[in-house]
Write a protein that holds these residues in place. Structure first.
Motif, PDB file in Angstrom:
ATOM      1  N   MET A   1      52.856  44.119  25.763  1.00  0.00           N
ATOM      2  CA  MET A   1      52.094  43.555  24.725  1.00  0.00           C
ATOM      3  C   MET A   1      52.843  42.176  24.397  1.00  0.00           C
ATOM      4  O   MET A   1      54.452  42.235  24.642  1.00  0.00           O
TER       5      MET A   1
ATOM      6  N   PHE B   1      44.714  36.489  29.054  1.00  0.00           N
ATOM      7  CA  PHE B   1      44.578  37.881  28.314  1.00  0.00           C
ATOM      8  C   PHE B   1      43.267  38.409  28.794  1.00  0.00           C
ATOM      9  O   PHE B   1      42.376  38.032  28.987  1.00  0.00           O
ATOM     10  N   ARG B   2      43.627  39.984  28.757  1.00  0.00           N
ATOM     11  CA  ARG B   2      42.478  40.636  29.119  1.00  0.00           C
ATOM     12  C   ARG B   2      41.620  40.820  28.009  1.00  0.00           C
ATOM     13  O   ARG B   2      42.156  40.829  26.743  1.00  0.00           O
TER      14      ARG B   2
ATOM     15  N   ARG C   1      41.620  45.791  28.617  1.00  0.00           N
ATOM     16  CA  ARG C   1      42.761  46.263  28.073  1.00  0.00           C
ATOM     17  C   ARG C   1      42.752  47.645  27.854  1.00  0.00           C
ATOM     18  O   ARG C   1      43.494  48.354  28.214  1.00  0.00           O
TER      19      ARG C   1
ATOM     20  N   GLN D   1      46.462  46.996  30.491  1.00  0.00           N
ATOM     21  CA  GLN D   1      47.262  45.905  30.606  1.00  0.00           C
ATOM     22  C   GLN D   1      46.579  44.544  29.641  1.00  0.00           C
ATOM     23  O   GLN D   1      45.558  44.422  29.435  1.00  0.00           O
ATOM     24  N   TRP D   2      47.805  43.967  29.200  1.00  0.00           N
ATOM     25  CA  TRP D   2      47.456  42.782  28.290  1.00  0.00           C
ATOM     26  C   TRP D   2      47.172  41.732  28.874  1.00  0.00           C
ATOM     27  O   TRP D   2      46.276  40.852  28.388  1.00  0.00           O
ATOM     28  N   TRP D   3      47.622  41.546  30.035  1.00  0.00           N
ATOM     29  CA  TRP D   3      47.139  40.422  31.065  1.00  0.00           C
ATOM     30  C   TRP D   3      46.635  40.564  32.168  1.00  0.00           C
ATOM     31  O   TRP D   3      46.778  41.721  32.925  1.00  0.00           O
TER      32      TRP D   3
END
Length: 134
Positions: free
Chosen positions: A52, A121-122, A127, A132-134
């Motif tokens: 994050m 950003f996902r 997410r 995953q955040w990215w």
């Protein structure tokens, strides 16, 4: 904004409210032999897509923040980045102490290379599925 309003340092007239959900990041890697490369990791930049983004207010992570401006290719930004790279090749303890991880703690690299990564950003569904955040 409520989280930082007690410090009275927040207003909406700044560049950050206009930042997109996608960004470019420089990846700095070193090598001793020019064949095997290891990445330097930074404290506040994207390194792990599952991590994050950190909340750093009121701290200003200056080194990590300055990397955004290197991409603009302004001579002043390129100048400090060149000096930063030279210090990595020197193994400067003062500079490597600013990093989250120095892959060359005992002997500095002989070579450096800089790559470009594109992160976005996902969305919440992505997410939740991937973690995953990215």
């Amino acid at each position: 904004m409520q989280q930082v309003s007690a410090w009275r340092i927040v207003n909406k007239y700044h560049v950050f409210p206009t930042i997109n959900t996608e960004r470019l990041e420089l990846r700095v890697e070193g090598s001793r032999n020019g064949e095997q490369w290891q990445a330097y990791r930074f404290r506040y930049r994207v390194d792990d897509p599952a991590q994050m983004p950190p909340f750093v207010v009121p701290h200003q992570p200056r080194l990590d923040w300055m990397f955004w401006f290197v991409l603009a290719r302004h001579p002043l930004n390129l100048s400090w980045f060149e000096r930063f790279a030279e210090r990595l090749l020197d193994g400067s303890a003062a500079v490597t102490a600013l990093l989250a991880h120095n892959p060359f703690p005992n002997e500095p690299p002989r070579f450096l290379r800089v790559g470009l990564e594109r992160y976005r950003f996902r969305d919440p569904a992505e997410r939740a599925q991937s973690g995953q955040w990215w």
